[in-house]
Design an enzyme around this catalytic site. Structure first.
Site, PDB file in Angstrom:
ATOM      1  N   ASP A  24      40.555  33.971  42.063  1.00 42.69           N
ATOM      2  CA  ASP A  24      41.561  34.151  42.937  1.00 42.69           C
ATOM      3  C   ASP A  24      42.329  32.915  43.855  1.00 42.69           C
ATOM      4  O   ASP A  24      41.668  32.086  44.512  1.00 42.69           O
ATOM      5  CB  ASP A  24      41.205  35.236  44.336  1.00 42.69           C
ATOM      6  CG  ASP A  24      40.269  36.418  44.030  1.00 42.69           C
ATOM      7  OD1 ASP A  24      40.037  36.668  42.620  1.00 42.69           O
ATOM      8  OD2 ASP A  24      39.964  37.239  44.595  1.00 42.69           O
ATOM      9  N   GLU A 199      40.716  45.407  46.200  1.00 42.60           N
ATOM     10  CA  GLU A 199      40.463  43.846  46.725  1.00 42.60           C
ATOM     11  C   GLU A 199      41.783  43.264  46.920  1.00 42.60           C
ATOM     12  O   GLU A 199      43.000  43.873  46.778  1.00 42.60           O
ATOM     13  CB  GLU A 199      39.752  43.274  45.680  1.00 42.60           C
ATOM     14  CG  GLU A 199      38.641  43.602  44.910  1.00 42.60           C
ATOM     15  CD  GLU A 199      37.822  43.050  44.017  1.00 42.60           C
ATOM     16  OE1 GLU A 199      36.580  42.917  44.083  1.00 42.60           O
ATOM     17  OE2 GLU A 199      38.461  42.617  42.870  1.00 42.60           O
TER      18      GLU A 199
HETATM   19  C1  FRU Z   1      38.569  39.308  43.590  1.00 43.77           C
HETATM   20  C2  FRU Z   1      37.340  38.952  44.346  1.00 43.77           C
HETATM   21  C3  FRU Z   1      37.598  39.240  45.683  1.00 43.77           C
HETATM   22  C4  FRU Z   1      36.469  38.493  46.221  1.00 43.77           C
HETATM   23  C5  FRU Z   1      36.434  37.189  45.313  1.00 43.77           C
HETATM   24  C6  FRU Z   1      34.923  36.580  44.828  1.00 43.77           C
HETATM   25  O1  FRU Z   1      38.854  38.920  42.212  1.00 43.77           O
HETATM   26  O2  FRU Z   1      36.198  39.940  43.556  1.00 43.77           O
HETATM   27  O3  FRU Z   1      37.448  40.707  46.185  1.00 43.77           O
HETATM   28  O4  FRU Z   1      36.471  38.028  47.561  1.00 43.77           O
HETATM   29  O5  FRU Z   1      36.971  37.698  44.098  1.00 43.77           O
HETATM   30  O6  FRU Z   1      35.102  35.421  44.053  1.00 43.77           O
END
Ligand code: FRU
Length: 478
Positions: A24, A199
């Protein structure tokens, strides 16, 4: 040409870390002429692992300079996704010098202690960061999925608002100082796409060209996207500083392609140009860990500008590559009069843009990118069924995951008899923007050599003038 640019699949103008795993985008904030991009990063391998915040800076949203790692895991856990703001009024009291403090609000993830929200700050334009000694600022209330805080300043109530993903709903919190947070409301019970964990939410006000504006809630979901795995749904509506009230019940999708996830907007925008800017992670949790790159894994999408557009009575979030990217393009070929099938030779570069203007469509038309090995991508307009298909089933390396070769579908709100379309091609992706970004599909593509032909297949029964195709060379930054 750097050594990096010759690696197979290495994007030329999309951000990738030089080495190792990225997911992300995090903490995007604009301050003092610089766009900051942080990201979920694992420096010790090309698969997901204990998360850090990597960092890159750009002055034009296209040419990103990778920085050193800014946040390392600690006793509270891994550093998961979150946001950053420029705290112009020093509400958190972190200011030590002349510069406005940049404050990061992120999730600490711990296997036993769970997920909590924490702060870090920088007083030197994001170059060095200190974690706040009072972390966490938002403890875990006993819910496993409690993460990805996106914070923005709400002018009318003079408060910070945090959108937080809590299992499959969104919690909205408010704070005067970024440290003390109160729960204001919940959004998402009985509404939106379910079946996966929610998310990376984002709540922001978005203006259209006509000056009208709406509040928009982005929510990434995994799994549960229309073409499988991860995707970003959104709602338009109103926000009074406490509650977000959607104006529709059924979710909309920001991007119908398989590879645009966890994207959110830049903080401290409006920038000097008053834009709302966005970037997403150009992958999908279905296969993110096994894509066929070597030294690194995953790229970001091209940075995009978001606009609110009214389409048949509906508010739509349109997205287009930022103007800075278009300014870097150089026209190399053009062709007019699309009355029948045509093939346009491409220079065989890894990065280019095909821009189609005013193309009249009938019931079934297709556009195809092909290389010397016969690997191809097809974009098909099926007006009879009001659908666009993106077919990467024969696009090169597709067999690393069973779902990768499937044909992606995007429903049309109405038949499209006239289109504009920009196809942004890089070494391992295509991004398709139809009618000024009102329909978008982003997909990774692992063709083993560059595309050399663009084929236009048009049916007989089309009406209206034929259009124009222009081919541009894109910048080779890496
Ligand atoms: C989204 C996610 C978020 C989390 C991160 C962990 O892709 O799953 O919810 O904070 O990636 O790397």
């Amino acid at each position: 040409y750097s050594e990096v640019s010759t690696e197979p699949f290495r994007p030329q103008f999309h951000f990738t870390p030089k080495e190792n795993w990225m997911n992300d985008p995090n903490g995007m904030v604009y301050y003092d002429g610089e766009y900051h991009l942080f990201y979920q990063y694992y420096p010790d391998g090309t698969e997901w692992g204990p998360m850090h915040w990597g960092h890159a800076i750009s002055t034009d949203l296209v040419d990103w300079e990778e920085q050193d790692i800014k946040l390392y895991p600690d006793e509270l856990g891994y550093i998961f996704s979150g946001s950053a703001v420029a705290d112009h009024h020093n509400t958190a009291g972190f200011k030590t010098g002349e510069e406005t403090p940049l404050v990061a609000i992120f999730t600490h993830h711990h296997e036993e202690k769970g997920q909590v929200q924490s702060l870090a700050y920088s007083n030197d334009k994001g170059r060095t960061w200190e974690k706040y000694e009072g972390n966490p600022v938002l403890p875990n209330p006993g819910i496993a999925d409690f993460r990805d805080p996106k914070v923005s300043w709400h002018e009318q109530s003079e408060k910070w608002i945090m959108a937080l993903a809590v299992k499959d709903v969104i919690h909205l919190y408010s704070s005067k100082d970024l440290k003390d947070w109160s729960l204001e409301s919940e959004f998402g019970k009985g509404i939106g796409a379910k079946g996966g964990v929610w998310e990376c939410p984002d709540l922001f006000e978005l203006a259209g060209d006509d000056g009208q504006s709406k509040w928009v809630m982005f929510i990434s979901i995994n799994p549960g996207a229309p073409n499988g795995g991860s995707g970003t749904q959104y709602f338009t509506g109103d926000f009074d500083g406490i509650t977000f009230t959607p104006e529709h019940q059924e979710e909309k999708w920001l991007d119908w392609g398989t590879d645009n996830y966890a994207g959110v907007t830049w903080a401290n925008i409006p920038d000097k140009d008053g834009r709302t800017l966005f970037i997403g992670w150009m992958s999908n949790w279905d296969y993110a860990n096994i894509t066929p790159t070597q030294k690194w894994r995953s790229a970001m999408t091209i940075a995009r500008e978001l606009k609110l557009v009214r389409d048949g009575g509906e508010n739509i979030v349109a997205s287009l590559p930022v103007g800075e990217f278009y300014e870097m393009l150089e026209e190399v070929t053009s062709a007019e009069s699309f009355d029948k099938d045509q093939t346009i030779a491409l220079a065989g570069k890894k990065g280019f843009v095909i821009s189609l203007k005013d193309i009249s469509l009938g019931e079934n038309e297709s556009f195809k990118l092909v290389n010397e090995s016969g690997e191809n991508i097809t974009i098909q307009f099926d007006n009879a069924n009001q659908k666009v298909y993106l077919d990467r089933s024969q696009s090169g390396k597709v067999d690393f995951h069973e779902a990768f070769a499937s044909v992606q579908e995007m429903p049309l709100r109405k038949k499209l008899y006239k289109i504009n379309m920009d196809i942004v091609v890089d070494a391992s992706s295509v991004e398709v923007f139809i009618n000024e970004g009102m329909y978008v599909m982003t997909a990774q593509v692992f063709n083993t050599n560059p595309f050399t032909r663009f084929e236009v297949h048009l049916s007989e029964n089309r009406e209206g003038d034929s259009g124009m195709v222009r081919i541009y060379e894109a910048p080779a930054i890496r």
